[in-house]
Design an enzyme around this catalytic site. Sequence first.
Site, PDB file in Angstrom:
ATOM      1  N   ASN A 191      54.272  18.253   6.516  1.00  0.00           N
ATOM      2  CA  ASN A 191      53.055  17.423   6.552  1.00  0.00           C
ATOM      3  C   ASN A 191      53.497  15.978   6.761  1.00  0.00           C
ATOM      4  OD1 ASN A 191      51.587  19.678   6.002  1.00  0.00           O
ATOM      5  ND2 ASN A 191      50.767  18.999   4.029  1.00  0.00           N
TER       6      ASN A 191
ATOM      7  N   ASN B 252      51.125  24.067  -0.962  1.00  0.00           N
ATOM      8  CA  ASN B 252      50.943  22.847  -0.182  1.00  0.00           C
ATOM      9  C   ASN B 252      51.382  21.651  -1.038  1.00  0.00           C
ATOM     10  OD1 ASN B 252      49.648  21.285   2.142  1.00  0.00           O
ATOM     11  ND2 ASN B 252      48.725  20.369   0.334  1.00  0.00           N
ATOM     12  N   GLU B 253      52.445  20.999  -0.609  1.00  0.00           N
ATOM     13  CA  GLU B 253      52.865  19.719  -1.187  1.00  0.00           C
ATOM     14  C   GLU B 253      53.001  19.730  -2.716  1.00  0.00           C
ATOM     15  OE1 GLU B 253      50.391  16.616   0.372  1.00  0.00           O
ATOM     16  OE2 GLU B 253      51.350  16.752   2.319  1.00  0.00           O
TER      17      GLU B 253
ATOM     18  N   GLN C 221      38.441  21.514  -0.153  1.00  0.00           N
ATOM     19  CA  GLN C 221      37.932  20.404   0.645  1.00  0.00           C
ATOM     20  C   GLN C 221      36.788  20.776   1.570  1.00  0.00           C
ATOM     21  OE1 GLN C 221      42.276  19.285   1.648  1.00  0.00           O
ATOM     22  NE2 GLN C 221      41.158  17.373   1.837  1.00  0.00           N
TER      23      GLN C 221
ATOM     24  N   ARG D 296      45.036  27.074   9.978  1.00  0.00           N
ATOM     25  CA  ARG D 296      45.661  27.080   8.651  1.00  0.00           C
ATOM     26  C   ARG D 296      44.591  26.768   7.613  1.00  0.00           C
ATOM     27  NH1 ARG D 296      48.534  22.335   5.665  1.00  0.00           N
ATOM     28  NH2 ARG D 296      49.177  23.422   3.752  1.00  0.00           N
TER      29      ARG D 296
ATOM     30  N   GLU E  65      38.032  14.291   0.818  1.00  0.00           N
ATOM     31  CA  GLU E  65      39.374  13.718   0.823  1.00  0.00           C
ATOM     32  C   GLU E  65      39.809  13.323  -0.588  1.00  0.00           C
ATOM     33  OE1 GLU E  65      41.762  13.767   2.873  1.00  0.00           O
ATOM     34  OE2 GLU E  65      43.027  12.557   1.557  1.00  0.00           O
ATOM     35  N   TRP E  66      39.789  14.302  -1.515  1.00  0.00           N
ATOM     36  CA  TRP E  66      40.297  14.145  -2.873  1.00  0.00           C
ATOM     37  C   TRP E  66      39.732  12.910  -3.567  1.00  0.00           C
ATOM     38  CZ3 TRP E  66      41.679  18.829  -3.702  1.00  0.00           C
ATOM     39  CH2 TRP E  66      42.272  19.586  -2.695  1.00  0.00           C
TER      40      TRP E  66
ATOM     41  N   TYR F  52      52.541  12.073   8.088  1.00  0.00           N
ATOM     42  CA  TYR F  52      51.466  11.126   8.425  1.00  0.00           C
ATOM     43  C   TYR F  52      51.982   9.739   8.750  1.00  0.00           C
ATOM     44  CZ  TYR F  52      47.994  14.513   6.874  1.00  0.00           C
ATOM     45  OH  TYR F  52      47.210  15.635   6.744  1.00  0.00           O
TER      46      TYR F  52
ATOM     47  N   GLU G 189      50.570  19.707   8.942  1.00  0.00           N
ATOM     48  CA  GLU G 189      49.530  18.666   8.934  1.00  0.00           C
ATOM     49  C   GLU G 189      50.003  17.407   9.652  1.00  0.00           C
ATOM     50  OE1 GLU G 189      47.803  17.569   5.117  1.00  0.00           O
ATOM     51  OE2 GLU G 189      47.827  19.668   4.488  1.00  0.00           O
TER      52      GLU G 189
ATOM     53  N   HIS H  46      46.579  25.211  -2.618  1.00  0.00           N
ATOM     54  CA  HIS H  46      46.344  23.849  -2.119  1.00  0.00           C
ATOM     55  C   HIS H  46      45.578  23.075  -3.198  1.00  0.00           C
ATOM     56  CE1 HIS H  46      46.143  21.415   1.826  1.00  0.00           C
ATOM     57  NE2 HIS H  46      45.732  20.609   0.875  1.00  0.00           N
TER      58      HIS H  46
ATOM     59  N   TRP I  20      45.503  17.835  11.132  1.00  0.00           N
ATOM     60  CA  TRP I  20      44.641  17.640   9.964  1.00  0.00           C
ATOM     61  C   TRP I  20      43.564  16.662  10.377  1.00  0.00           C
ATOM     62  CZ3 TRP I  20      44.190  20.196   5.479  1.00  0.00           C
ATOM     63  CH2 TRP I  20      43.205  19.708   4.629  1.00  0.00           C
TER      64      TRP I  20
HETATM   65  C1  LIG Z   1      51.113  11.290   2.911  1.00  0.00           C
HETATM   66  O1  LIG Z   1      50.051  12.178   3.136  1.00  0.00           O
HETATM   67  C2  LIG Z   1      50.242  13.470   2.547  1.00  0.00           C
HETATM   68  O2  LIG Z   1      51.339  14.125   3.111  1.00  0.00           O
HETATM   69  C3  LIG Z   1      48.987  14.250   2.739  1.00  0.00           C
HETATM   70  C4  LIG Z   1      47.874  13.908   3.473  1.00  0.00           C
HETATM   71  N1  LIG Z   1      46.991  14.931   3.291  1.00  0.00           N
HETATM   72  C5  LIG Z   1      47.538  15.862   2.464  1.00  0.00           C
HETATM   73  N2  LIG Z   1      48.781  15.454   2.166  1.00  0.00           N
HETATM   74  C6  LIG Z   1      46.851  17.071   1.917  1.00  0.00           C
HETATM   75  O3  LIG Z   1      47.612  18.236   2.179  1.00  0.00           O
HETATM   76  C7  LIG Z   1      45.436  17.209   2.467  1.00  0.00           C
HETATM   77  O4  LIG Z   1      44.683  18.016   1.564  1.00  0.00           O
HETATM   78  C8  LIG Z   1      44.819  15.814   2.663  1.00  0.00           C
HETATM   79  O5  LIG Z   1      43.448  15.915   3.005  1.00  0.00           O
HETATM   80  C9  LIG Z   1      45.607  15.096   3.777  1.00  0.00           C
HETATM   81  C10 LIG Z   1      45.007  13.746   4.188  1.00  0.00           C
HETATM   82  O6  LIG Z   1      45.128  12.844   3.142  1.00  0.00           O
END
Ligand SMILES: CO[C@H](O)c1c[n+]2c([nH]1)[C@H](O)[C@@H](O)[C@H](O)[C@H]2CO
Length: 439
Positions: free
Chosen positions: A293, A166-167, A22, A79, A403-404, A295, A350, A122, A396
Site C-alpha cells: 500500500n 491489511n496494514e 468503509q 480487492r 475514510e476512518w 501513497y 493500494e 481490514h 484505492w
Molecule cells: C499512508 O497511507 C496508508 O498506507 C493507507 C491509506 N489508506 C489505507 N492505508 C487503508 O488501507 C485504507 O482503508 C484507507 O482508506 C486508505 C486511504 O487513507
Amino acid sequence: MKIKRSDFPKEFIFGTATSAYQIEGAAFEDGKEPSIWDIFSHEKGNVKNMENSDVACDHYYRFEEDVELMSQLGLDAYRFSISWPRVLNKNGKKNQKGIDFYNRLVDKLLEKNIIPFITLYHWDLPYYLYEKGGWVNDDIALYFRDYAAMMFELLGDRVKHWITLNEPWCSAFLGYYMGIHAPGHKDINEALKAAHNLLRAHGYAVGVFREIVKDGKVGITNVVMKVEPANEVEEDYQMAVLVDEFINGWFHDPVVFGKYPENAKGVFGKLGIRTYDNDLDIISVPIDFFGVNYYTRQLVTYDPDEPFMYKIVPGNLPKTEMGWEVYPSGLYDMLKKLYIRYRLPLYITENGMAGPDKLEGGLVKDTYRIDYLMKHFEMALKAINDGIDLRGYFIWSLMDNFEWAEGYSKRFGIIYVDYSTQKRYFKDSALWLKDFLNS
Ligand SMILES: CO[C@H](O)c1c[n+]2c([nH]1)[C@H](O)[C@@H](O)[C@H](O)[C@H]2CO
C-alpha cells in the site's frame, strides 16, 4: 511518453480496492455483530463530524450494481475485505445471512470475469473479541486462525488470492498507541503486543490456508512508506533508517526472516518497551506475495525532545487532500527495495489520492487524479521493466467511502458517491481508466 495497457505484461492485473467497514453499511443488520469501529465511530470526538459507517455506500444492498460498474470499467480484479463480525457471532456461530452476502458477491464477480482478492482483516475486529482483550490477548491469534479457516472453507473453492491482514502497522500503532483509530488506546506496550499478535495471527492463518486452499496464493498487505531524511545531515539519515524499520521493517522482516529489525528493537529495549520473540517460526511461515500500500513519502528529522527522537516534517511537494505529498518515484524505490530484500512477488494493493472532487452536472473533473494515477502507473511499469516481479495494481478506491477518522470528507474513489441519494457517478478518472484498460 503516454503508456498503454499493452505496455504491461498481458497477465498483469488492474483492479480497485475497498474494505468492508468503509463501504458496506448495514452495520447492525442481518445478524451482524458490532465491530470495534462501529463502537469507536459512535463515540464522540473520534470521527470528523461524528460520521460513521452505519450506512456508508450501502454496498451490502447495492453490491450487484457496484460489480456491474466494475465490469463496465473493464477491471481485471477487485480487492475487498470480509467483515469478521458479519460472518461469525459472539457465540462462535456462523451468521448465514452474512456468509450468503459474500457468496453472492464472489459469484457476481466471477460471473463478470473479475478476479476476487479477499482481505480477511481490514481493521473491523468483532467487538465481542475486543471485550476479551482484542489484539493484546494472545488467544486472538487462534480466534483469527479459526475465522480464517472458516472463510477458506467457504470461499476457497472460488477465491484463490487471499490477504491475511491489511496494514497491521495501522491496527497496532494507530489503534493502540496514537489512539486515532479503533480501539483508541494510547499505550506503546499494548501497541507492541498487538503488533506481535497480529503477526502471529497472520502466521497461523497461512498455516491453515496451506491445508485448505491448496491451489491458492496468500500474502499480507503492509503500509509502505518511502522514508527520507528531511535534511541531508548524518542525524537525519540515522533517523530515516530507524523510522524505515519502525514502519516498513517491523511488519516485513518478521514475516520473511523470522526476526524484528535490530535498530528499532534496540531503541524499544533502551526505552524499556518490551518486544517479543515467541512464535517467530509461525510468523515466518512462507507466503506467496507481499501486498504494497503506497501513497507517499515521509520526511523525518532528528528531534531529541520526541519520544522516539524524531519528528515528521511536511515536505514541499504538491499534496493531496490528506496532506500527503505526491511522490511517484517513491513507489518505484520501495518496490525495488522490497523486491531486493525479500525476493517475493509483489502486488500494489493500494495506491490513489483524495481530491477536491466536485459533482457538477453529473460530472467530476478530477484531472489531478488522472495525472496522479498515470504517474504511478509509469513507476509500476518501470519497476516491471527493471525485472521486479510486480503482478498487479489496485487503485484505492473503487468509490468514495468512509475514510476512518476523516469520515466522508475525503474522497478517494474513481466513482463519486452522492451519499444523500446513494447514486454513483463515474469521475473523469474512471472514464480515463476505462479507456486505458482498453488501450
Ligand atoms: C499512508 O497511507 C496508508 O498506507 C493507507 C491509506 N489508506 C489505507 N492505508 C487503508 O488501507 C485504507 O482503508 C484507507 O482508506 C486508505 C486511504 O487513507
